[in-house]
Design a protein around this motif. Structure first.
Motif, mmCIF file in Angstrom:
data_model
loop_
_atom_site.group_PDB
_atom_site.id
_atom_site.type_symbol
_atom_site.label_atom_id
_atom_site.label_comp_id
_atom_site.label_asym_id
_atom_site.label_seq_id
_atom_site.Cartn_x
_atom_site.Cartn_y
_atom_site.Cartn_z
ATOM 1 N N THR A 43 0.826 -1.208 0.000
ATOM 2 C CA THR A 43 0.000 0.000 0.000
ATOM 3 C C THR A 43 0.859 1.256 0.000
ATOM 4 N N LEU A 44 1.886 1.270 0.852
ATOM 5 C CA LEU A 44 2.778 2.428 0.916
ATOM 6 C C LEU A 44 3.586 2.590 -0.369
ATOM 7 N N ALA A 45 4.022 1.487 -0.943
ATOM 8 C CA ALA A 45 4.814 1.543 -2.176
ATOM 9 C C ALA A 45 4.010 2.146 -3.315
ATOM 10 N N ARG A 46 2.688 1.855 -3.358
ATOM 11 C CA ARG A 46 1.836 2.408 -4.418
ATOM 12 C C ARG A 46 1.674 3.917 -4.268
ATOM 13 N N GLN A 47 1.802 4.429 -3.040
ATOM 14 C CA GLN A 47 1.622 5.861 -2.800
ATOM 15 C C GLN A 47 2.844 6.675 -3.190
ATOM 16 N N ILE A 48 3.983 6.018 -3.344
ATOM 17 C CA ILE A 48 5.226 6.720 -3.668
ATOM 18 C C ILE A 48 5.320 6.924 -5.175
ATOM 19 N N SER A 49 5.556 8.153 -5.583
ATOM 20 C CA SER A 49 5.684 8.479 -7.002
ATOM 21 C C SER A 49 6.872 9.412 -7.192
ATOM 22 N N ALA A 50 7.071 9.872 -8.423
ATOM 23 C CA ALA A 50 8.207 10.755 -8.723
ATOM 24 C C ALA A 50 8.098 12.079 -7.973
ATOM 25 N N GLU A 51 6.864 12.456 -7.572
ATOM 26 C CA GLU A 51 6.684 13.733 -6.888
ATOM 27 C C GLU A 51 6.979 13.656 -5.387
ATOM 28 N N ASN A 52 6.968 12.466 -4.807
ATOM 29 C CA ASN A 52 7.204 12.358 -3.362
ATOM 30 C C ASN A 52 8.190 11.236 -3.051
ATOM 31 N N LEU A 53 9.318 11.271 -3.753
ATOM 32 C CA LEU A 53 10.334 10.243 -3.539
ATOM 33 C C LEU A 53 11.049 10.400 -2.201
ATOM 34 N N PHE A 73 13.347 -1.863 -0.083
ATOM 35 C CA PHE A 73 12.471 -0.881 -0.717
ATOM 36 C C PHE A 73 12.997 0.535 -0.485
ATOM 37 N N ASN A 74 13.349 0.847 0.749
ATOM 38 C CA ASN A 74 13.830 2.187 1.081
ATOM 39 C C ASN A 74 15.136 2.506 0.374
ATOM 40 N N GLU A 75 16.028 1.524 0.281
ATOM 41 C CA GLU A 75 17.286 1.743 -0.434
ATOM 42 C C GLU A 75 17.030 2.016 -1.909
ATOM 43 N N MET A 76 16.078 1.274 -2.493
ATOM 44 C CA MET A 76 15.744 1.473 -3.903
ATOM 45 C C MET A 76 15.158 2.865 -4.128
ATOM 46 N N ILE A 77 14.266 3.295 -3.223
ATOM 47 C CA ILE A 77 13.647 4.615 -3.342
ATOM 48 C C ILE A 77 14.699 5.710 -3.204
ATOM 49 N N ALA A 78 15.666 5.510 -2.306
ATOM 50 C CA ALA A 78 16.737 6.493 -2.127
ATOM 51 C C ALA A 78 17.557 6.633 -3.406
ATOM 52 N N ARG A 79 17.853 5.500 -4.048
ATOM 53 C CA ARG A 79 18.598 5.569 -5.312
ATOM 54 C C ARG A 79 17.786 6.280 -6.389
ATOM 55 N N LEU A 80 16.489 6.004 -6.450
ATOM 56 C CA LEU A 80 15.631 6.671 -7.434
ATOM 57 C C LEU A 80 15.571 8.178 -7.170
ATOM 58 N N GLU A 81 15.473 8.552 -5.891
ATOM 59 C CA GLU A 81 15.434 9.975 -5.544
ATOM 60 C C GLU A 81 16.712 10.672 -5.985
ATOM 61 N N THR A 82 17.861 10.031 -5.756
ATOM 62 C CA THR A 82 19.136 10.607 -6.176
ATOM 63 C C THR A 82 19.190 10.766 -7.688
ATOM 64 N N SER A 83 18.707 9.746 -8.409
ATOM 65 C CA SER A 83 18.708 9.801 -9.877
ATOM 66 C C SER A 83 17.826 10.939 -10.386
ATOM 67 N N PHE A 84 16.636 11.087 -9.809
ATOM 68 C CA PHE A 84 15.737 12.162 -10.232
ATOM 69 C C PHE A 84 16.351 13.525 -9.936
ATOM 70 N N GLN A 85 17.003 13.674 -8.787
ATOM 71 C CA GLN A 85 17.653 14.944 -8.456
ATOM 72 C C GLN A 85 18.770 15.264 -9.437
ATOM 73 N N GLN A 86 19.528 14.236 -9.833
ATOM 74 C CA GLN A 86 20.591 14.452 -10.813
ATOM 75 C C GLN A 86 20.025 14.871 -12.163
ATOM 76 N N ILE A 87 18.907 14.249 -12.563
ATOM 77 C CA ILE A 87 18.279 14.611 -13.838
ATOM 78 C C ILE A 87 17.789 16.055 -13.794
ATOM 79 N N GLN A 88 17.154 16.430 -12.675
ATOM 80 C CA GLN A 88 16.659 17.806 -12.546
ATOM 81 C C GLN A 88 17.813 18.802 -12.540
ATOM 82 N N GLN A 89 18.898 18.468 -11.836
ATOM 83 C CA GLN A 89 20.052 19.357 -11.792
ATOM 84 C C GLN A 89 20.691 19.483 -13.167
ATOM 85 N N PHE A 90 20.789 18.343 -13.890
ATOM 86 C CA PHE A 90 21.374 18.366 -15.229
ATOM 87 C C PHE A 90 20.534 19.229 -16.163
#
Length: 250
Positions: A43-53, A73-90
């Motif tokens: 249930t919690l995993a479904r609530q997590i999206s690109a807007e609230n990583l 799960f948390n480690e995977m989400i942390a990696r995704l958050e870092t990737s999205f931040q890098q994309i936004q910064q780039f």
């Protein structure tokens, strides 16, 4: 008269369904309790999206596979958050860096289209446009290189590098560019120092910093270079008399 076998059969017929039902109820309760954390994780995993990583799954007080699953799960989400931040910064870096050269190109083209010009004037303008496009291409290459380094897609060598010699090589290669703008590059202090790193990338860093200093220093200005050896580190200083860097661009 009932034989013992008949009595046992009657007991089996009545008791077995009751025991089966009891075991089923107990098993169902046990399974619900056992899989409740997994249901909560889903249930919690479904609530997590690109807007609230930044959201994380609460720690599960369990040292079994379920607790390990929540941690994974948390480690995977942390990696995704870092990737999205890098994309936004780039994306932000690309927009910031390309704005100026694109404005220059547009301005040159607008000037060329204002009136009829001689072939020599058009040739001179095309030469300027070619140089601007060439600089734009180099800038894109630099941005892509930084993106690949951030994504760890290219190996970074670790070798002994004479930083003083590398700085002098970069200085000599950029003297022509500085002279064209009537900017002096002064060597303040060049001490012998060896560091561990990638010579090619280090030279690119030095070149980018010095070119940046040349670009934002008015004609007649000066740039100072220094390489100093300090305990457990090396210090490279590039000082210019230019306009400085705005706080929001640092």
């Amino acid at each position: 008269l009932h034989s013992p076998i008949t009595e046992r059969a009657h007991i089996f017929v009545f008791v077995f369904p009751f025991m089966f039902a009891l075991v089923s109820v107990i098993g169902s309760i046990f399974m619900k309790r056992a899989f409740a954390p997994i249901h909560e994780l889903s249930t919690l995993a479904r609530q997590i999206s690109a807007e609230n990583l930044a959201q994380r799954i609460p720690a599960v007080r369990s040292h079994d596979e379920i607790g390990e699953l929540a941690e994974t799960f948390n480690e995977m989400i942390a990696r995704l958050e870092t990737s999205f931040q890098q994309i936004q910064q780039f994306s932000s870096d690309v927009a910031h860096e390309l704005k100026t050269p694109l404005t220059v190109l547009k301005g040159e083209i607008e000037v060329a289209l204002r009136k009829e010009r001689s072939p020599e004037e058009y040739r001179e303008m095309l030469t300027d446009l070619f140089e601007a496009a060439d600089e734009l291409g180099k800038m894109v290459e630099d941005l892509l290189l930084l993106a690949r380094i951030d994504a760890r897609r290219i190996p970074i060598a670790s070798e002994e590098v004479a930083l003083d010699e590398l700085t002098l090589e970069t200085y000599e290669s950029l003297l022509v560019l500085a002279n064209q703008k009537q900017i002096a590059i002064n060597l303040r202090k060049i001490e012998s120092v060896t560091i561990s790193g990638d010579a090619g990338l280090l030279k690119r860093v030095l070149s980018n910093l010095i070119v940046n200093a040349i670009t934002y220093t008015p004609e007649g200005g000066a740039i100072e270079l220094a390489v100093e050896a300090a305990p457990q580190r090396a210090i490279v200083t590039i000082f210019d008399s230019g306009i400085g860097i705005p706080a929001d661009a640092l």
